[in-house]
Design an enzyme around this catalytic site. Sequence first.
Site, PDB file in Angstrom:
ATOM      1  N   PRO A   1      28.782  -8.527   4.170  1.00 57.20           N
ATOM      2  CA  PRO A   1      30.088  -8.968   3.692  1.00 57.20           C
ATOM      3  C   PRO A   1      29.888 -10.149   2.735  1.00 57.20           C
ATOM      4  O   PRO A   1      29.321 -11.187   3.130  1.00 57.20           O
ATOM      5  CB  PRO A   1      30.807  -9.356   4.985  1.00 57.20           C
ATOM      6  CG  PRO A   1      30.163  -8.484   6.024  1.00 57.20           C
ATOM      7  CD  PRO A   1      28.715  -8.459   5.618  1.00 57.20           C
ATOM      8  N   LEU A   2      30.296 -10.016   1.512  1.00 54.22           N
ATOM      9  CA  LEU A   2      29.863 -10.952   0.477  1.00 54.22           C
ATOM     10  C   LEU A   2      30.430 -12.359   0.674  1.00 54.22           C
ATOM     11  O   LEU A   2      31.518 -12.551   1.207  1.00 54.22           O
ATOM     12  CB  LEU A   2      30.209 -10.390  -0.900  1.00 54.22           C
ATOM     13  CG  LEU A   2      29.422  -9.106  -1.225  1.00 54.22           C
ATOM     14  CD1 LEU A   2      29.910  -8.466  -2.521  1.00 54.22           C
ATOM     15  CD2 LEU A   2      27.930  -9.380  -1.310  1.00 54.22           C
TER      16      LEU A   2
ATOM     17  N   GLU B   1      39.148 -23.070   6.046  1.00 55.26           N
ATOM     18  CA  GLU B   1      38.978 -22.379   7.331  1.00 55.26           C
ATOM     19  C   GLU B   1      37.882 -21.320   7.267  1.00 55.26           C
ATOM     20  O   GLU B   1      37.080 -21.185   8.193  1.00 55.26           O
ATOM     21  CB  GLU B   1      40.295 -21.722   7.769  1.00 55.26           C
ATOM     22  CG  GLU B   1      41.442 -22.700   7.992  1.00 55.26           C
ATOM     23  CD  GLU B   1      42.171 -23.054   6.695  1.00 55.26           C
ATOM     24  OE1 GLU B   1      41.830 -22.477   5.634  1.00 55.26           O
ATOM     25  OE2 GLU B   1      43.075 -23.913   6.733  1.00 55.26           O
TER      26      GLU B   1
ATOM     27  N   HIS C   1      22.715  -0.007  -8.774  1.00 57.11           N
ATOM     28  CA  HIS C   1      23.174  -0.972  -7.764  1.00 57.11           C
ATOM     29  C   HIS C   1      23.239  -0.364  -6.371  1.00 57.11           C
ATOM     30  O   HIS C   1      22.633  -0.874  -5.440  1.00 57.11           O
ATOM     31  CB  HIS C   1      24.550  -1.528  -8.140  1.00 57.11           C
ATOM     32  CG  HIS C   1      25.190  -2.300  -7.049  1.00 57.11           C
ATOM     33  ND1 HIS C   1      24.981  -3.642  -6.871  1.00 57.11           N
ATOM     34  CD2 HIS C   1      25.996  -1.910  -6.027  1.00 57.11           C
ATOM     35  CE1 HIS C   1      25.645  -4.035  -5.800  1.00 57.11           C
ATOM     36  NE2 HIS C   1      26.267  -3.006  -5.283  1.00 57.11           N
TER      37      HIS C   1
ATOM     38  N   ASN D   1      22.363 -11.095 -12.739  1.00 53.84           N
ATOM     39  CA  ASN D   1      21.952  -9.836 -13.381  1.00 53.84           C
ATOM     40  C   ASN D   1      23.069  -9.197 -14.194  1.00 53.84           C
ATOM     41  O   ASN D   1      22.912  -8.092 -14.694  1.00 53.84           O
ATOM     42  CB  ASN D   1      21.383  -8.861 -12.332  1.00 53.84           C
ATOM     43  CG  ASN D   1      22.401  -8.508 -11.268  1.00 53.84           C
ATOM     44  OD1 ASN D   1      23.605  -8.699 -11.452  1.00 53.84           O
ATOM     45  ND2 ASN D   1      21.935  -8.009 -10.145  1.00 53.84           N
TER      46      ASN D   1
ATOM     47  N   SER E   1      46.099 -33.180  14.403  1.00 57.40           N
ATOM     48  CA  SER E   1      46.905 -32.127  15.033  1.00 57.40           C
ATOM     49  C   SER E   1      46.083 -31.307  16.014  1.00 57.40           C
ATOM     50  O   SER E   1      46.560 -30.931  17.079  1.00 57.40           O
ATOM     51  CB  SER E   1      47.479 -31.191  13.964  1.00 57.40           C
ATOM     52  OG  SER E   1      48.271 -31.895  13.043  1.00 57.40           O
TER      53      SER E   1
ATOM     54  N   HIS F   1      53.806 -20.439   9.788  1.00 58.78           N
ATOM     55  CA  HIS F   1      52.763 -21.063  10.598  1.00 58.78           C
ATOM     56  C   HIS F   1      52.690 -20.528  12.035  1.00 58.78           C
ATOM     57  O   HIS F   1      51.819 -20.939  12.785  1.00 58.78           O
ATOM     58  CB  HIS F   1      52.985 -22.583  10.662  1.00 58.78           C
ATOM     59  CG  HIS F   1      52.645 -23.299   9.373  1.00 58.78           C
ATOM     60  ND1 HIS F   1      53.174 -22.930   8.169  1.00 58.78           N
ATOM     61  CD2 HIS F   1      51.828 -24.347   9.122  1.00 58.78           C
ATOM     62  CE1 HIS F   1      52.699 -23.732   7.211  1.00 58.78           C
ATOM     63  NE2 HIS F   1      51.884 -24.591   7.753  1.00 58.78           N
TER      64      HIS F   1
HETATM   65 CA    CA Z   1      25.156  -8.912  -9.792  1.00 54.77          CA
END
Ligand code: CA
Lengths: 685, 685
Positions: free
Chosen positions: B118-119, B418, B264, B188, B386, B480
Amino acid sequence: MGYTEKDWLAINTIRVLAADATAKANSGHPGAPMGMAPVAHVLFNKFMKFNPKNPKWLNRDRFVLSNGHGCMLQYALLHLFGYAVTMDDLKTFRTVDSICAGHPESHDTPGVEVTTGPLGQGISNAVGLAIAQAHTAATFNKDGFPLVDNYTYSFLGDGCLMEGVSGEASSLAGHLQLGNLIAIYDDNHISIDGDTNCAFTEDVVKRYEAYGWHVVIVDDGDHDLEGMEKAIKECQAVKDKPSMIKLRTTIGFGSLQQGTHSVHGSALKADDIKQLKKKFGFNPEESFVVPQEVYDQYHKHAAEGAAAEEEWNKLFSNYANKYKSEHADLSRRLTGDLPEGWEKSLPVYTPKDDAIASRKLSETVLTKIEGVLPELIGGSADLTGSNLTRWKGAVDFQPPSTGLGDYSGRYLRYGVREHGMGAIMNGIAAYGTLIPFGGTFLNFVSYAAGAIRLSSLSQQRLIWVATHDSIGLGEDGPTHQPIETLTHFRALPNCMVWRPADGNETSAAYYVALTSKHTPSIIALSRQNLPQLEGSTIEKAIKGGYVTHEAEGADITLVSTGSEVCIAIDTVKYLADNHGLKARVVSIPCFEVFDAQSKEYRLSVLPDGIPSLSIEVMSTMGWERYTHEQFGLNRFGASGAYKDVYKKFEFTPEGVAKRAVATVDFWKSVPNVRSPINRAFQQLI
Amino acid sequence: MGYTEKDWLAINTIRVLAADATAKANSGHPGAPMGMAPVAHVLFNKFMKFNPKNPKWLNRDRFVLSNGHGCMLQYALLHLFGYAVTMDDLKTFRTVDSICAGHPESHDTPGVEVTTGPLGQGISNAVGLAIAQAHTAATFNKDGFPLVDNYTYSFLGDGCLMEGVSGEASSLAGHLQLGNLIAIYDDNHISIDGDTNCAFTEDVVKRYEAYGWHVVIVDDGDHDLEGMEKAIKECQAVKDKPSMIKLRTTIGFGSLQQGTHSVHGSALKADDIKQLKKKFGFNPEESFVVPQEVYDQYHKHAAEGAAAEEEWNKLFSNYANKYKSEHADLSRRLTGDLPEGWEKSLPVYTPKDDAIASRKLSETVLTKIEGVLPELIGGSADLTGSNLTRWKGAVDFQPPSTGLGDYSGRYLRYGVREHGMGAIMNGIAAYGTLIPFGGTFLNFVSYAAGAIRLSSLSQQRLIWVATHDSIGLGEDGPTHQPIETLTHFRALPNCMVWRPADGNETSAAYYVALTSKHTPSIIALSRQNLPQLEGSTIEKAIKGGYVTHEAEGADITLVSTGSEVCIAIDTVKYLADNHGLKARVVSIPCFEVFDAQSKEYRLSVLPDGIPSLSIEVMSTMGWERYTHEQFGLNRFGASGAYKDVYKKFEFTPEGVAKRAVATVDFWKSVPNVRSPINRAFQQLI
Ligand SMILES: [Ca+2]
Ligand SMILES: [Ca+2]
């Protein structure tokens, strides 16, 4: 230029109103409104074009308060300029059923463009509003008819800048050269933890320049009204870059505690408010007082806005004469209705048609409907070839100077920015002329959870094309295989989660998503091929759940979604051949829509007297609402060819049959098995 | 310096292995491994300090492949250097049960530090690893005893840089001046949608400089091994800033398709692989071949690493003589065990104690245990006051030059970040000497969903202090107030979601969270005060669910969590007084832990024969697993004083009683009501 006492009176009126309202509520954030009142005055009174009597006028300037906790600033402005926000409304700030909620909510408060508060969202929505403006202008403006040329302004604070979502959207905004976007950064050196030097010491100007923004600095945001005016003018003149004004302000200006974080998030003390009022020439014994001169001044600007709208209406009438079809198209779009008969373009399938991956079925839908729905605009978070979101011949939405497309293009290259994409879609939808869609893997829709929550709360129509929807994606493995994702978004109110099982169901998902004006949708789509089902039609599927295979005297109801429906159907034969059991099969592509059907209908789908088993290759959580037993995957998946992975976890006719037999046995002893559709009382929705 | 053919042979071996493995799997990403092989060779063989025979040696250099799809690079390196990754393992790349999964998973593969894919996550984990290194060094290093001085290296691509989470973490890394962090950016110009110029045209160098990083550019990442070596040395020398090397490479170097996105994400064609092998001097008819010289070269470096560890072990023994308690502390921490008797520091309450908000109870826990658990390190995403995450006298983790703290400090100022916080906590936990916690509002834990998913998958022990856990936060309103959040994370495998009802349950939540070495926890805590319950003890609560009020011959079981348990208890009296009904009350502070108890125990808590009703002021989804009927909030909340909001939605004894009566009536006709604990079959977990 030429600011006078009259201007400062207006500014101080905003400050005092913010102090009064937070004091009365004994809750809220006076600091930002008091610090930003000067720039708000300059922006709203000198620059912004709007008509408070028609907050929906298309060519109005948009304003987004990204630091939404400072909403008393916005409520005060809306009231003073004559929007339908009364003094009594201000007095009910932060109380139940007030239109002045704790954070600005667009569906509740006239004049609020988007719902903000969760930090980073508003400025990202503003990018979406600016994209929509640029696209609508490129599509409809003609020589002599500058129908759409509004600006999008956004205030934002340190918190918004720290959030990654704003970085994603801002980087894209720079790439897209959105010249009509102007952000004003409240550089007050304070966040909740105290001085920003404890966690936020980066060079914001340099970062935004790196994104390709034009940045201006105004050093004295407390006093230098001329400087602010000059900066805004300069930003308006830069047409090939979004702009940011870095404005040094004093949080809670006027309070004894000004410049400290103690004015950020709680009401000022009574004494403090008294000295504030004295200092600003107000009667310290009175609250919620607006000098008539302030109303007069602001109503004058509002009247100019109303006149501008009138002019625009004339322009638009003349446009109708010359550009009849464009006029009709734009007028229709503004109602939110789709063109009559558009749904005839939705593809329809029969069981003889090939097995096709539902992501591919989705591509076919987009390809077939894009011509009849010119308001459809979308893209992918750098997974175009996997999400199949781009119809053949689509033009990219790009600055013409890139040579890659132009602003009339309807395909958005979001980059690997799922959260930004979600927040930008909210802005595009809020603009009023477009229906956005965005693609990524279902698993990464979660990156955008913060934005999707606001899509749902603020009732935006938009579509997530969420492909690779299960362990069926295969080799990419557990890091990419959603387990909890459908449950997550099914639990989110006003969010439609679809998981179509075949071509007709995919068409149905799009049909309901596009015709639901006030609800976002997530359409979960398979990577692997799915057969066209015998029992499916668009008409049945738009009910959210239906019987896809009926059986007289059934021993069990198998209930499923998406790629598992065909496994359930194969299980029918397996159960008959191997166990002498009769099974019926139900498909529930969308819980939210199925739940909205009559109880009678739902009971016809999930009847009393027959035990039921759900089959879905992910978390079983939530399925207990529809079925007696659940077969799912309450663990992470595995990396391998998809058939091997399904086999490993027994999502095969044999594996399902094993659970079906257990279900029948287990419920045999219970007379008159009651359908879970029956409930003791109605839920609060 | 002085690179020879030997080096290129090693580099090309990596490239060919990546091509072979993706071809055999017919799936995967050859492009990044082939493009980054040169820099990987220089880094691993010239710089990195590690012992493949003990991948857990504390002072090893950490390597994080943030562009995790390039994992064949990492698997090849692990194999070639002699980690427990065999050639047969490489041949099973991307097949079920292989230790070479589609993306690197730290709990499956020796030598993989954190789970990526997960990037944006990996580089953010690397920031956490570097924080942990700096803190551990500041805590344990002594004159003549540089126990901990490892570097953290991370490779990342364009995708990682587009994701907001990496921006959050990188901004904080710059602020924190993490000198031992070195990132290598694979520039790249290609992402999945094609050339990066379609969506990613920002100036990355300038952005990272704006964050306070030191940035070096290497123009020829395909050939200039000397340049890469020089750049890494230069970065090592910069001690007060994290460093980035922007390395221009050619994706898929050697392929006929090199430099295009077609290399890729899919395997090279057979012909292409043949010409590749020929070009690199390999036999085109053979696959998975490693020249012995390559093994020899790499095993030599591995042997140096093993020797370095041996040296270190001697140093650590000597350290034991001089710094007995520090040695014992560090040794213990590395086992993951907590100090004996630590749990005696957990606060215990009786019903006579005051009603206290559970966020405050959490503060008390942290205050009481921080002294006995020196490995506890945490902070808040700019909500310290808080979340109440900071114990009195805590020292901030800050660069000494700021004058705000030092690296031995255990309080982290995360800023409003977060998602970054979540990913950084994963890195801190993965380092091996610390247990991280992080505070925000429960609603904004969702911003970090991507990171939390990886906490769970990669089995990291860490704690979210998630305050303001419901509509009970009051005035801030629907933006919220979490509705879907508990359901979301309850559906996530290996994630403990706690919602304690009082002081003893809060202590229990921390007890289980801290003693569960392989599971992250989210502790949902109230803003409003909660009474200390009659029936609660730590011992009962650590079972995840228990009877808090028993009643002989009960007509109904009320099942609840957190702030609604006391309402359920008040309902007991209301039902007796007004309806002559007897009710028992069950508290289930943690589904995940309750589910792990014996069926016998669970049935004693939720017995057959009594209908049950759950009460929780948020989505009812998932409660059907435990109760017959559910009272919740399947809509968004409201802005107002918390008591008014509870009243609006009928979360009062009267409101609960109304549903309880309906439940009793509805189930009256069913003989021998079966507890939902009974199931037809076991779930796959
Ligand atoms: Ca790339
Ligand atoms: Ca601020």
